[in-house]
Design a protein around this motif. Structure first.
Motif, PDB file in Angstrom:
ATOM      1  N   ILE A 107       0.567  -1.759  -0.068  1.00 53.49           N
ATOM      2  CA  ILE A 107       0.319  -0.109  -0.024  1.00 53.49           C
ATOM      3  C   ILE A 107       0.790   1.156   0.070  1.00 53.49           C
ATOM      4  CG2 ILE A 107      -1.921   0.949   1.210  1.00 53.49           C
ATOM      5  CD1 ILE A 107      -2.596  -0.825   2.390  1.00 53.49           C
ATOM      6  N   VAL A 108       0.245   2.077  -0.954  1.00 50.90           N
ATOM      7  CA  VAL A 108       1.518   3.624  -1.045  1.00 50.90           C
ATOM      8  C   VAL A 108       0.025   4.374  -1.120  1.00 50.90           C
ATOM      9  CG1 VAL A 108       3.250   2.454  -1.894  1.00 50.90           C
ATOM     10  CG2 VAL A 108       1.486   3.296  -3.387  1.00 50.90           C
ATOM     11  N   GLY A 109       0.498   5.548  -0.600  1.00 49.53           N
ATOM     12  CA  GLY A 109      -0.058   6.722  -0.155  1.00 49.53           C
ATOM     13  C   GLY A 109       0.761   8.146  -1.514  1.00 49.53           C
ATOM     14  N   ASP A 145       0.688  -7.369  -4.977  1.00 49.14           N
ATOM     15  CA  ASP A 145      -0.745  -6.660  -5.458  1.00 49.14           C
ATOM     16  C   ASP A 145      -0.304  -5.002  -4.709  1.00 49.14           C
ATOM     17  OD1 ASP A 145      -2.564  -8.960  -6.750  1.00 49.14           O
ATOM     18  OD2 ASP A 145      -3.235  -9.176  -5.103  1.00 49.14           O
ATOM     19  N   LEU A 146      -0.905  -4.352  -5.114  1.00 50.19           N
ATOM     20  CA  LEU A 146      -0.110  -2.836  -5.417  1.00 50.19           C
ATOM     21  C   LEU A 146      -2.331  -2.342  -4.817  1.00 50.19           C
ATOM     22  CD1 LEU A 146       1.476  -0.966  -4.744  1.00 50.19           C
ATOM     23  CD2 LEU A 146       1.670  -0.480  -7.215  1.00 50.19           C
ATOM     24  N   LEU A 147      -2.330  -1.473  -3.681  1.00 50.83           N
ATOM     25  CA  LEU A 147      -2.876  -0.586  -3.502  1.00 50.83           C
ATOM     26  C   LEU A 147      -2.664   0.973  -4.267  1.00 50.83           C
ATOM     27  CD1 LEU A 147      -6.028  -0.249  -3.143  1.00 50.83           C
ATOM     28  CD2 LEU A 147      -5.611   0.107  -0.602  1.00 50.83           C
ATOM     29  N   VAL A 148      -2.651   1.917  -4.495  1.00 54.29           N
ATOM     30  CA  VAL A 148      -2.497   3.254  -4.572  1.00 54.29           C
ATOM     31  C   VAL A 148      -3.364   3.904  -4.044  1.00 54.29           C
ATOM     32  CG1 VAL A 148      -0.990   5.099  -5.842  1.00 54.29           C
ATOM     33  CG2 VAL A 148      -0.581   2.807  -6.271  1.00 54.29           C
ATOM     34  N   ALA A 149      -3.452   4.425  -3.246  1.00 53.29           N
ATOM     35  CA  ALA A 149      -3.977   5.819  -2.479  1.00 53.29           C
ATOM     36  C   ALA A 149      -3.479   7.214  -2.906  1.00 53.29           C
ATOM     37  CB  ALA A 149      -4.150   5.704  -1.246  1.00 53.29           C
ATOM     38  N   ALA A 199      -8.779   8.719  -4.067  1.00 58.23           N
ATOM     39  CA  ALA A 199      -9.071   7.931  -5.479  1.00 58.23           C
ATOM     40  C   ALA A 199      -8.409   6.578  -5.390  1.00 58.23           C
ATOM     41  CB  ALA A 199      -9.050   8.894  -7.043  1.00 58.23           C
ATOM     42  N   TYR A 200      -8.243   5.923  -6.040  1.00 55.97           N
ATOM     43  CA  TYR A 200      -7.225   4.445  -5.064  1.00 55.97           C
ATOM     44  C   TYR A 200      -7.446   3.438  -7.260  1.00 55.97           C
ATOM     45  CZ  TYR A 200      -8.984   5.311  -0.542  1.00 55.97           C
ATOM     46  OH  TYR A 200      -8.946   6.088   0.841  1.00 55.97           O
ATOM     47  N   TYR A 231     -10.370   4.372  -8.209  1.00 59.45           N
ATOM     48  CA  TYR A 231     -11.380   3.894  -7.482  1.00 59.45           C
ATOM     49  C   TYR A 231     -12.610   4.118  -6.048  1.00 59.45           C
ATOM     50  CZ  TYR A 231     -12.153  -1.327  -9.690  1.00 59.45           C
ATOM     51  OH  TYR A 231     -12.616  -2.066 -10.089  1.00 59.45           O
ATOM     52  N   GLN A 232     -13.426   4.289  -5.593  1.00 60.86           N
ATOM     53  CA  GLN A 232     -13.576   4.454  -4.284  1.00 60.86           C
ATOM     54  C   GLN A 232     -13.782   3.806  -3.575  1.00 60.86           C
ATOM     55  OE1 GLN A 232     -17.363   5.916  -5.559  1.00 60.86           O
ATOM     56  NE2 GLN A 232     -16.345   8.713  -5.424  1.00 60.86           N
ATOM     57  N   ARG A 233     -13.805   4.118  -1.611  1.00 61.29           N
ATOM     58  CA  ARG A 233     -14.035   3.413  -0.893  1.00 61.29           C
ATOM     59  C   ARG A 233     -14.670   3.068  -0.212  1.00 61.29           C
ATOM     60  NH1 ARG A 233     -10.380   3.509   4.600  1.00 61.29           N
ATOM     61  NH2 ARG A 233     -10.681   5.290   5.319  1.00 61.29           N
TER      62      ARG A 233
END
Length: 147
Positions: free
Chosen positions: A35-37, A59-63, A71-72, A86-88
């Motif tokens: 996870i990165v912001g 896998d990677l989640l970019v905030a 947005a993601y 994406y939105q959460r």
């Protein structure tokens, strides 16, 4: 870091000790999710972020934060595919990533064991979906004020 805590699981705050190029990221070990912001605009850095995740088979989640709005972007390593904008949302005590309205992309459940992709919305109707997005957008300060 709050995003990682919301998803749950074992959090590694210094993955760069084991995985080169992961500075300023956190790793959910059980989910194999990095996870990165960032404050950069949409689609900026996808190649660089993706290369790091691909190198380590994660896998990677970019905030992406722009003021109070987030947005993601999600990178699914096994398919070498990005899901952007994406939105959460929260629904039934679960953390969901929901695609933009005009895009035919999957809904993504984020939890301590990883990302699960679904072609079906987790919400029974649009009203509950909007409420879920609204609840997910609240900051801890807003929750405290509401209480």
């Amino acid at each position: 870091m709050m995003l990682a805590a919301d998803i749950g699981g074992q959090i590694d705050f210094s993955p760069e000790r084991r995985f080169h190029g992961t500075q300023h990221a956190v790793l959910l070990g059980g989910a194999n999710l990095l996870i990165v912001g960032t404050r950069t605009g949409s689609n900026i850095g996808l190649y660089d972020f993706g290369a790091i995740a691909r190198r380590h088979a994660m896998d990677l989640l970019v905030a992406r934060f722009s003021g109070p709005v987030a947005a993601y972007d999600i990178y699914r390593c096994k398919d070498d595919q990005w899901f952007t904008g994406y939105q959460r949302a929260w629904f039934k005590d679960r953390f969901w990533l929901c695609p933009p309205d005009d895009v035919d992309q999957p809904f993504i459940l984020a939890h301590r064991r990883g990302l699960q992709f679904s072609s079906h919305a987790p919400f029974p109707d649009a009203r509950r979906f909007e409420a879920g997005l609204s609840l997910a957008a609240q900051t801890s300060t807003q929750w405290q004020e509401a209480a």
